[in-house]
Every structure is written in structure tokens, then in C-alpha cells.
Design an enzyme around this catalytic site. Structure first.
Site, short mmCIF file in Angstrom:
data_model
loop_
_atom_site.label_atom_id
_atom_site.label_comp_id
_atom_site.label_asym_id
_atom_site.label_seq_id
_atom_site.Cartn_x
_atom_site.Cartn_y
_atom_site.Cartn_z
N PHE A 175 0.64 -1.26 -0.22
CA PHE A 175 -0.18 -0.50 0.32
C PHE A 175 1.00 0.93 -0.06
O PHE A 175 0.18 1.90 0.47
CB PHE A 175 -1.07 -0.68 1.67
CG PHE A 175 -1.54 -1.45 1.45
CD1 PHE A 175 -2.72 -1.93 0.45
CD2 PHE A 175 -1.39 -1.82 2.61
CE1 PHE A 175 -3.22 -3.15 0.77
CE2 PHE A 175 -1.94 -3.51 2.70
CZ PHE A 175 -2.65 -3.95 1.89
N HIS A 176 2.12 1.00 -0.80
CA HIS A 176 2.89 2.19 -0.69
C HIS A 176 3.45 3.40 -2.16
O HIS A 176 4.33 3.44 -2.82
CB HIS A 176 4.31 2.10 -0.02
CG HIS A 176 4.43 1.69 1.43
ND1 HIS A 176 4.73 0.75 2.07
CD2 HIS A 176 3.14 1.73 2.37
CE1 HIS A 176 4.22 0.72 2.74
NE2 HIS A 176 3.76 1.66 3.48
N PRO A 177 2.10 3.31 -3.30
CA PRO A 177 2.09 3.35 -4.51
C PRO A 177 2.66 4.95 -3.87
O PRO A 177 2.61 6.05 -3.14
CB PRO A 177 0.92 4.07 -5.27
CG PRO A 177 0.26 3.98 -3.72
CD PRO A 177 0.84 2.51 -2.21
#
Length: 547
Positions: free
Chosen positions: A470-472
Site C-alpha cells: 500500500f505504498h504507491p
């Protein structure tokens, strides 16, 4: 807010960076600030219960509900990509782990991308200004900032076993991964305040909303940026079926995140010209880097049966769940006050890397999803992230309609380097669990499983199991070359009165979770925007740079 208002600054997105900006830009009282959020207010109680993360991060009412396109090196799988659509953005649905990344990440931004203002020494005072750390103020931490940071406190023998095993495996140990020694296994800090989630909305936005010069509009879906000649002058948005505009006398600031900010730029005519023309969008500025350089932390999860009933799976029992909820409601303590992933740390998967290239998140339970329902079992789990992937992707439009989700091509595992590092990740995590500290607790390896022993088998499992952490980021990156979307002060290159301030401006993903650095970026941007001098650089002591 009055419809068709004229303000000084318009902020699009009340997420991690947008909430910081709303607070800082409104605190002087002289400027009028409008902040527009596509989602609702953060009234759902589950947002504020730390253990409620396992409900809220898949809650379709407060989530953009994105999926990647079919990933070519993951057997054409689509990967779920939750993003917060609510006050606080993803800081209202994340697992609350507070990690800044390694100081060398920021020094690389400066040296490799010509961003001389972004060394770690220049970022540190803004991390500290943002933070109120339970440890108290120090050369590494802030003591009175708006964002509360708590130390891990849930008691479970498996956390101690994990830490001891990390030392036995020679992977190192640290008491503070954001302090003097950023490498090794550790108990992790989290963005909590007195047993409650401390989102960006709680920390920054809510206290500022009493100011008469700050206007918040929820359920406000921005359609496009408005331009006059070469200047951004406002935005158009819809709310409850009606269309409104808000004009900015000074700046329009996009803080929608690494997916929504490039999407809005392209919908408004700023992006790769040929791509815009494909969708019938008039080109305001040919900016080829918009949506490119998409990066993320690929994630795998190793899971083991636990031979002793010390895991927290019994909390899923309806009676235990009710008791835990009652305890939290009464005094904000107990297991519901934990984000569960309270141990982890950054380690090296091989001896050739300059600094840690893998990150653990350890939980004393096993979990699987059946649809959107959680099943917990007597097990323990280790998430492992690849911190600095070589693979990168892109965000593209599917149409000229703001209602259509963009196409997200992350290209996980397309580079041989990444596949090799993830095989090393499995080996490194297995080595940790094989240590004597786990002897009394280690049961059967469930994932990847003993049948996946060779590199070939492990690689096939990785392709079938990789997901996102969840780190775009990095889709509107800072820099000075033609692929840079914004400059070192986050101004969109080639357009006046327009900035992007969120994780999309990172030139390269940092070696840790992104919420803390995104809020730091918001803090720095506020001073750039106000035209006040940046805080004086601070040189803290670190183990890796001491003789």
C-alpha cells in the site's frame, strides 16, 4: 463554504499531506483556504479503533477500491490497491506504522536527482516539527508536534521471540528504527494517541477547522483544474449531483496521492500529449512524466503454525471480540488499542547492499480473507517488503471521464533484480524463523510451504503471492529533467499557480512506510508555499555514519 467561492489556496484531497497543508496554511489567519475531499467525514468508529484497521481498509464506503491492471509477471493477476477516500485519506485506513525510511534515501534524492534541498539533514527538522513522540524530544524526534507517535505496547511472547531470533540470525536489532540505528528487528512505533488512531485528519485538520479562514467540503469530487493562459486559477467539482467551482487567487495544490493526482492532471490537460489526445483531451501542457515512474513496495507473507496457544486468534471469537470492544470503549486499552503489527524492522537480504533492503512486519496471528471476511488461526505471520525495487510502472487514463478509475500498471517483478531480491527475502525470513528462539513455537510452514524449496519453486510462489504494501508513489516526481513533473519546491514545471504535494512527488520510494514521509513533505511544502525560510538543517548522530 459558499458555492463558487474565491479563496487564496485550494487544496484537492484531505489525506496525509492535504491535512498538514490545511493546518499550516491557515494558521496565520490572513489567507483563505479551501480543502476538498471526495470522501466522507471520518465518523465511522472503526476508523478510530486501531485494531479496526482490518475492517476499514476494505470498507468500500471509505475506499477508492482500486485494482491494478493484469500484472504480466504475476501470472496476469490483478492486485487490490486500497486507498483512503475519507478525511485523513489513507492515514485513516492504514496499519499506522510510523517509519520514515533510511536517511540515505533522502541523500540519494539529493545526489541522484539534483534535489539539493532534500538531504535528510534538511528533512529531519520537519519530521521533528510534525511529531510528538512518546519517547520525548531528542535529536531524532519531536516532542510537541501535532502527530502523536506511540511505542509498541501489546504484550505477547511471540514479539519477544521474533526479536531474539533476529539477533540470533545476525540480522541486527534496534530500539528505534527512526533513531540512531535504523537497521535491525525492533518493536515498531505507530501513529496512535491514547489508544486511538491518530490520522492526519485527527492530528492536523480537526484542530484547524475552528479557524474562520479554513473551509472544508466533503463528498467533493474534483473534475478538472481551471486554467487561464498558463496559470491554474481554480477547480471544478461536483457534489450531490451539482457542479461548482472554487477559484484560487494564489495557488491550486493537488494532494490526492500517487494515483489521483496524476489522474487529475491528465484529465485537466497536463500530461503526455499523445496519451491525452487519444482520449480527446485538449493539451494544456505536454508533461511526459505525469503518471510515469510508479513505484511501490512489493509484499509477500510467510505464515507458520504456532504450536502454543499464545497467538491472538481467539479475539475473533464473538464473545472475545465484544469484550475487547467494550474494554476499548471504556478506557481505550486492550488488544483493540493495538494495530497488531507491532514488531518488524529493516534488514539486509544480502551482504552487497549499502543498507537494509527488506522490511518485516510481524504479527502473532495468521489471517486469510474469504471475500471481505477475516479468518484468524493459531499461527504467526511475517510480511516482507522489497524496499527499493527496480521495477516501475505507470498510471494512465481509461477515458476522459473523472468517474472512470485510471489504469494502474505497477509491473511488479518485471526486473530480474526484483525477483532475485524477493527470493532472498523468503530465505532471510525463513532463516529468522529457523533460529532457536522459535523452537518452542514453530510449527508447520504454511506459506510458502515446505514444497517450495528451490529458487525456481520459490519464484513461482512469489509470482502467485506478491501483493502491495500500500505504498504507491513517485508518479509526479520532483526533479529538473524533462520527465520531472514538479521542481524541488513541488511547483508543476511549466504551469503557474499549481503544485503537487503528496507521495507522488517522491523521485524514488523510500525504505519504509510512506505516511510519515508524506506528512513531512506536507510540512516542508507549507513553508515553500508561504515563502518563509526553510528550517535550519539538523545533523543527527547515526550508527552508519559514525567512525
Amino acid at each position: 463554504m459558499k458555492r463558487n467561492e474565491v479563496v487564496d489556496y485550494v487544496i484537492v484531497g484531505a489525506g496525509s499531506a492535504g491535512c498538514v497543508l490545511a493546518n499550516r496554511l491557515s494558521e496565520g489567519g490572513q489567507d483563505k483556504i479551501a480543502i476538498l475531499e471526495a470522501g466522507p467525514a471520518d465518523r465511522d468508529l472503526m476508523i478510530h479503533i486501531p485494531a479496526g484497521v482490518y475492517k476499514v481498509y476494505k470498507d468500500k464506503r471509505i475506499n477508492w477500491n482500486y485494482d491494478t491492471e493484469a500484472e504480466p509477471d504475476l501470472f496476469e493477476r490483478q492486485v487490490e490497491m486500497p486507498r483512503g477516500k475519507v478525511l485523513g485519506g489513507s492515514s485513516s485506513i492504514n496499519s499506522m506504522v510510523y517509519m520514515r525510511g533510511h536517511p540515505k534515501d533522502y541523500d540519494r534524492w539529493a545526489s541522484e536527482f539534483g534535489l539539493e534541498k532534500w538531504t535528510y539533514d534538511q528533512c529531519l527538522p520537519y519530521f521533528r516539527r510534525c511529531e510528538s513522540n512518546e519517547r520525548g524530544e531528542s535529536e531524532w524526534h519531536g516532542g510537541d508536534g501535532p502527530l502523536s507517535v506511540s511505542q509498541a505496547s501489546l504484550k505477547n511472547p511471540l514479539y519477544d521471540v521474533f526479536l531474539e531470533a533476529g539477533e540470533q540470525a545476525g540480522q541486527g536489532r534496534t530500539d528505534d528504527p527512526n533513531g540512531y540505528n535504523p537497521e535491525g528487528v525492533s518493536r515498531l512505533d505507530s501513529t496512535k494517541r491514547k489508544g486511538r488512531r491518530c490520522s492526519a485528519a485527527v492530528a492536523h485538520l480537526k484542530p484547524a477547522l475552528s479557524r474562520p479562514n479554513l473551509y472544508l467540503e466533503t463528498h467533493a469530487m474534483v473534475q478538472r483544474i481551471l486554467f487561464e493562459d498558463n496559470r491554474a486559477v481554480g477547480v471544478e467539482y461536483t457534489r450531490k449531483g451539482k457542479t461548482y467551482t472554487v477559484h484560487a487567487q494564489k495557488e491550486v495544490i493537488l494532494s490526492g496521492g500517487a494515483i489521483n493526482s496524476p489522474q487529475l492532471l491528465m484529465l485537466s490537460g497536463v500530461g503526455p500529449a499523445d496519451h491525452l489526445r487519444e482520449h480527446g483531451i485538449d493539451v494544456v501542457l505536454d508533461s511526459p512524466g505525469v503518471g510515469q515512474n510508479l513505484q511501490d513496495h512489493a509484499n509477500i507473507t510467510l505464515k507458520y503454525e504456532c504450536t502454543k496457544p499464545v497467538t491472538i486468534h481467539k479475539v475473533a471469537n464473538p464473545i472475545n471480540k465484544a469484550l475487547a470492544g467494550a474494554q476499548w470503549l471504556f478506557n481505550q486499552t486492550g488488544i483493540a488499542a493495538s494495530n497488531i503489527w507491532e514488531a518488524g524492522g529493516c534488514v539486509r537480504g544480502n551482504s552487497d547492499v549499502d543498507y537494509a533492503n527488506l522490511q518485516y512486519h510481524f504479527g502473532p496471528f495468521g489471517v486469510e480473507y474469504v471475500g471481505d471476511e477475516i479468518r484468524m488461526d493459531q499461527a504467526f505471520s511475517i510480511h516482507v517488503d522489497q524496499l527499493r525495487p527496480k521495477s516501475s510502472g505507470r498510471i494512465e487514463l481509461k477515458s476522459a471521464s473523472p468517474d472512470d478509475k485510471p489504469a494502474m500498471h505497477f509491473n511488479y517483478m518485471t526486473e530480474e533484480h526484483d525477483r532475485r531480491e524477493m527470493i532472498e527475502a523468503v530465505r532471510t525470513a525463513r532463516d529468522l524463523v529457523a533460529q532457536p528462539a522459535f523452537d518452542d513455537y514453530r510449527g508447520r510452514e504454511i506459506n510458502p510451504g515446505p514444497d517450495n524449496a528451490s529458487d525456481k519453486d520459490v519464484e513461482a510462489w512469489i509470482r502467485s503471492a506478491v501483493s502491495t504494501d500500500f505504498h504507491p508513489c513517485a508518479t509526479c516526481r520532483m526533479g529538473n529533467d524533462e520527465m520531472a513533473v514538479v521542481d524541488g519546491e513541488m511547483k508543476v514545471r511549466g504551469i503557474e499557480g499549481l503544485r503537487v504535494v503528496d507521495a507522488s512527488v517522491m523521485p524514488q520510494v523510500v525504505s519504509g512506510n510512506l505516511n510519515a514521509p508524506t506528512q513531512m513533505i506536507g510540512e516542508r511544502a507549507a513553508d515553500f508555499i508561504r515563502g518563509v525560510p526553510q528550517m535550519k538543517p539538523e545533523h543527527a548522530r547515526f550508527k552508519f555514519n559514525e567512525a
